[in-house]
Design a protein around this motif. Structure first.
Motif, mmCIF file in Angstrom:
data_model
loop_
_atom_site.group_PDB
_atom_site.id
_atom_site.type_symbol
_atom_site.label_atom_id
_atom_site.label_comp_id
_atom_site.label_asym_id
_atom_site.label_seq_id
_atom_site.Cartn_x
_atom_site.Cartn_y
_atom_site.Cartn_z
ATOM 1 N N GLY A 39 9.243 -9.716 8.006
ATOM 2 C CA GLY A 39 8.289 -10.736 7.597
ATOM 3 C C GLY A 39 7.330 -10.269 6.507
ATOM 4 N N GLN A 40 6.890 -11.210 5.710
ATOM 5 C CA GLN A 40 5.949 -10.895 4.629
ATOM 6 C C GLN A 40 4.548 -10.604 5.164
ATOM 7 O OE1 GLN A 40 6.093 -12.919 0.708
ATOM 8 N NE2 GLN A 40 4.154 -13.835 1.307
ATOM 9 N N GLY A 41 4.217 -11.177 6.308
ATOM 10 C CA GLY A 41 2.879 -10.982 6.850
ATOM 11 C C GLY A 41 1.855 -11.796 6.092
ATOM 12 N N PRO A 42 0.601 -11.780 6.561
ATOM 13 C CA PRO A 42 -0.424 -12.669 5.969
ATOM 14 C C PRO A 42 -1.177 -12.086 4.784
ATOM 15 C CG PRO A 42 -1.273 -11.618 7.941
ATOM 16 C CD PRO A 42 0.136 -11.110 7.777
ATOM 17 N N TYR A 43 -0.860 -10.845 4.374
ATOM 18 C CA TYR A 43 -1.746 -10.182 3.416
ATOM 19 C C TYR A 43 -1.115 -9.947 2.044
ATOM 20 C CZ TYR A 43 -4.144 -9.237 7.819
ATOM 21 O OH TYR A 43 -4.749 -9.359 9.045
ATOM 22 N N TYR A 44 -0.175 -10.796 1.661
ATOM 23 C CA TYR A 44 0.389 -10.682 0.307
ATOM 24 C C TYR A 44 -0.762 -10.824 -0.695
ATOM 25 C CZ TYR A 44 3.313 -11.458 -3.781
ATOM 26 O OH TYR A 44 3.896 -11.359 -5.007
ATOM 27 N N PRO A 45 -0.794 -9.989 -1.720
ATOM 28 C CA PRO A 45 -1.962 -9.969 -2.634
ATOM 29 C C PRO A 45 -2.324 -11.345 -3.173
ATOM 30 C CG PRO A 45 -0.490 -8.155 -3.118
ATOM 31 C CD PRO A 45 0.202 -8.986 -2.084
ATOM 32 N N GLU A 46 -3.621 -11.593 -3.203
ATOM 33 C CA GLU A 46 -4.123 -12.888 -3.687
ATOM 34 C C GLU A 46 -4.413 -12.862 -5.179
ATOM 35 O OE1 GLU A 46 -6.775 -14.663 -0.157
ATOM 36 O OE2 GLU A 46 -7.300 -12.610 -0.696
ATOM 37 N N ALA A 47 -4.571 -11.688 -5.741
ATOM 38 C CA ALA A 47 -4.934 -11.572 -7.151
ATOM 39 C C ALA A 47 -3.884 -10.756 -7.889
ATOM 40 C CB ALA A 47 -6.296 -10.901 -7.291
ATOM 41 N N ASP A 48 -3.749 -11.028 -9.160
ATOM 42 C CA ASP A 48 -2.755 -10.331 -9.971
ATOM 43 C C ASP A 48 -3.453 -9.296 -10.856
ATOM 44 O OD1 ASP A 48 -0.400 -9.599 -11.103
ATOM 45 O OD2 ASP A 48 -0.357 -11.239 -12.551
ATOM 46 N N LEU A 49 -4.094 -8.347 -10.213
ATOM 47 C CA LEU A 49 -4.892 -7.364 -10.931
ATOM 48 C C LEU A 49 -4.417 -5.953 -10.621
ATOM 49 C CD1 LEU A 49 -8.392 -8.830 -10.086
ATOM 50 C CD2 LEU A 49 -7.177 -9.067 -12.251
ATOM 51 N N ASN A 50 -4.478 -5.090 -11.621
ATOM 52 C CA ASN A 50 -4.229 -3.669 -11.423
ATOM 53 C C ASN A 50 -2.926 -3.375 -10.701
ATOM 54 O OD1 ASN A 50 -6.697 -2.722 -12.563
ATOM 55 N ND2 ASN A 50 -7.723 -3.528 -10.748
ATOM 56 N N ARG A 51 -1.920 -4.112 -11.061
ATOM 57 C CA ARG A 51 -0.661 -3.889 -10.360
ATOM 58 C C ARG A 51 0.218 -2.877 -11.080
ATOM 59 N NH1 ARG A 51 1.684 -9.282 -7.552
ATOM 60 N NH2 ARG A 51 -0.094 -9.733 -6.246
ATOM 61 N N ASP A 52 -0.328 -1.710 -11.362
ATOM 62 C CA ASP A 52 0.531 -0.667 -11.909
ATOM 63 C C ASP A 52 1.097 0.159 -10.756
ATOM 64 O OD1 ASP A 52 -1.531 0.883 -11.077
ATOM 65 O OD2 ASP A 52 -2.076 1.654 -13.046
ATOM 66 N N THR A 53 1.706 1.293 -11.063
ATOM 67 C CA THR A 53 2.428 2.037 -10.032
ATOM 68 C C THR A 53 1.590 3.130 -9.375
ATOM 69 O OG1 THR A 53 3.305 3.577 -11.670
ATOM 70 C CG2 THR A 53 4.629 1.610 -11.167
ATOM 71 N N ASP A 54 0.358 3.289 -9.803
ATOM 72 C CA ASP A 54 -0.510 4.302 -9.193
ATOM 73 C C ASP A 54 -1.589 3.606 -8.373
ATOM 74 O OD1 ASP A 54 -2.115 6.351 -8.428
ATOM 75 O OD2 ASP A 54 -2.384 7.191 -10.436
ATOM 76 N N LEU A 55 -1.404 3.628 -7.046
ATOM 77 C CA LEU A 55 -2.345 2.959 -6.158
ATOM 78 C C LEU A 55 -3.495 3.879 -5.753
ATOM 79 C CD1 LEU A 55 0.375 1.322 -5.960
ATOM 80 C CD2 LEU A 55 -0.318 0.687 -3.654
#
Ligand SMILES: [Fe+2]
Length: 232
Positions: A39-55
């Motif tokens: 399941g995807q769960g309820p916390y799929y990101p709401e914003a499209d920010l800072n989505r690079d590969t270094d978290l």
């Protein structure tokens, strides 16, 4: 952009070694089995920010995220174990304390201002993906349980990273990646993760496997997980 410098050939070699050590399908194998969906769960990101590969940092000069840094990598492949070019890989996860950056996460757990919480990348012809992130914390399914220790099933989620992979011509895949108890240095945490995994019946094929580089204390642990997609 990631700040962990790594030559592309070196990365490919590490990943292939890890794939072999981890027991995932080798490129020469005839077939790869579609990765199990969850399941995807309820916390799929709401914003499209800072989505690079270094978290592990919000920006190159920012504060380092809390927790153990890990390198998560692997291949996006088809059922013939061939790499998929142009696959979008998205991951999102809780921080070290088990808290998401999401309006629906009402657990009173600490936020981490240095953590990016999600990332994404698109594969090239080699089908490889790579993220630098941290081992997430576990979290309770009910805010009233915060501050208590899990004593049985249905109370807490074991540490996991959510992932979604989409590629043209393939059925998209949403799932969750888990951690083996031995991934942790601390024996108390090992026992806790073992209990949580057993209570939730975590599938062994969704557990991140660590490569031989995990023995080098001067590098982040290298966790490997490959995703197999099937054609539409
Ligand atoms: Fe989750």
């Amino acid at each position: 952009m990631s700040k962990l410098k790594m030559d592309r050939r070196q990365f490919l070699q590490r990943s292939l070694i890890a794939l072999g050590a981890g027991g995932s399908a080798l490129a020469s194998a005839a077939t790869c089995i579609r990765t199990r969906a969850q399941g995807q769960g309820p916390y799929y990101p709401e914003a499209d920010l800072n989505r690079d590969t270094d978290l592990t940092r919000l920006d190159p000069n920012g504060v380092l995220a809390e927790g153990e840094i890990i390198e998560l990598s692997g291949m996006i492949q088809d059922s013939a174990c061939k790499p998929i070019n142009g696959a979008l890989v998205e991951i999102w996860q809780a921080n070290r304390h088990g808290k998401y950056e999401h309006s629906q996460d009402v657990n009173p757990l600490p936020e981490d201002p240095g953590f990016q919480y999600w990332g994404r990348m698109t594969t090239t012809a080699d089908g490889l993906y790579r993220f630098l992130t941290i081992v997430p914390g576990h979290y309770p399914l009910n805010p009233r349980l915060v501050g208590t220790k899990p004593t049985g099933p249905g109370q807490y989620r074991p540490p996991h990273i959510h992932a979604k992979v989409t590629a043209r011509g393939y059925s998209s895949l949403t799932t969750q990646l888990y951690f083996h108890p031995d991934s942790y240095d601390d024996t108390d945490t090992q026992d806790l993760v073992r209990d949580l995994n057993q209570w939730e019946k975590v599938p062994s094929d969704l557990v991140v496997r660590y490569s031989l580089d995990a023995m080098d204390k001067h590098k982040p642990r290298a966790g490997v997980f490959s995703f197999t997609l099937t054609k539409r």
